[in-house]
Write an enzyme that holds these catalytic residues in place. Structure first.
Site, short mmCIF file in Angstrom:
data_model
loop_
_atom_site.label_atom_id
_atom_site.label_comp_id
_atom_site.label_asym_id
_atom_site.label_seq_id
_atom_site.Cartn_x
_atom_site.Cartn_y
_atom_site.Cartn_z
CB CYS A 76 -24.88 -0.70 -23.52
SG CYS A 76 -24.47 -0.37 -21.78
CG ASN A 96 -26.77 -0.86 -16.86
OD1 ASN A 96 -27.27 -1.12 -15.76
ND2 ASN A 96 -27.13 0.21 -17.53
CB CYS A 116 -19.75 2.83 -21.00
SG CYS A 116 -18.29 2.20 -20.12
NE ARG A 117 -21.82 0.75 -25.53
CZ ARG A 117 -21.80 -0.37 -26.23
NH1 ARG A 117 -21.93 -0.32 -27.54
NH2 ARG A 117 -21.67 -1.53 -25.64
CB SER A 118 -27.38 1.58 -21.37
OG SER A 118 -26.79 0.84 -20.34
CG ASP A 165 -17.63 -1.35 -25.66
OD1 ASP A 165 -17.54 -0.46 -24.80
OD2 ASP A 165 -17.43 -2.56 -25.44
#
Ligand code: 4NP
Length: 154
Positions: free
Chosen positions: A9, A12, A14-16, A122
């Site tokens: 993401c 690195n 939050c999402r990934s 995001d």
């Protein structure tokens, strides 16, 4: 042979890392831990060295999917190392296309492809509820993906 998976993401944090925690949990639940190498990285270096965002950690803890994470920036060598490189959104995908040599482009995927496509927005400027929705979305996609690849693992 191990299946090597990298989630990417922007930050690195939050999402990934959330996707990494989810896949680690799913893989462990199927007794396939030895058959996978799972990591995550960010296109930016803004948060390199940081732990996951507290909201991501909260969601992962709720789902017993928490793990020790230290953010890092993605590097060109990752394109060679990993078998599947998952982007969260089209911007991530575009930047990965630029980073990775043409020969590795087939490894690049949109993480929601197993659900028919789309982007993982995001969540950085959103609230905890959006982080929970992000978890649900990623888990659905990764279950479908794992169903496809698990028979080839090991
Ligand atoms: P991620 O979210 O890409 O899912 O880790 C973000 C984290 C931090 C920032 C942007 C997105 N930031 O602007 O610092």
């Amino acid at each position: 042979m191990k299946i090597r998976v990298l989630f990417v993401c922007l930050g690195n944090i939050c999402r990934s890392p959330m996707a990494e925690g989810i896949l680690r949990r799913l893989v462990a639940g199927r007794g396939l831990k030895q058959n996978f190498e799972i990591d995550s990285a960010g296109l930016s270096s803004w948060h390199a060295g940081d732990p996951a965002d507290p909201r991501t950690r909260q969601v992962l803890e709720t789902h017993s999917a928490d793990f020790l994470h230290v953010a890092r920036q993605v590097k060109a060598a990752d394109c060679g190392r990993y078998d599947y490189i998952f982007a969260m959104d089209r911007e991530n995908y575009r930047e990965l296309r630029r980073l990775c040599p043409e020969g590795e482009a087939r490894k690049l995927r949109m993480v929601l492809e197993p659900l028919g496509g789309g982007e993982v927005p995001d969540p950085y400027y959103e609230d905890q509820e959006v982080f929970e929705q992000t978890y649900t979305m990623l888990e659905r996609a990764l279950r479908v993906w794992l169903d496809e690849v698990a028979p080839h693992a090991g």
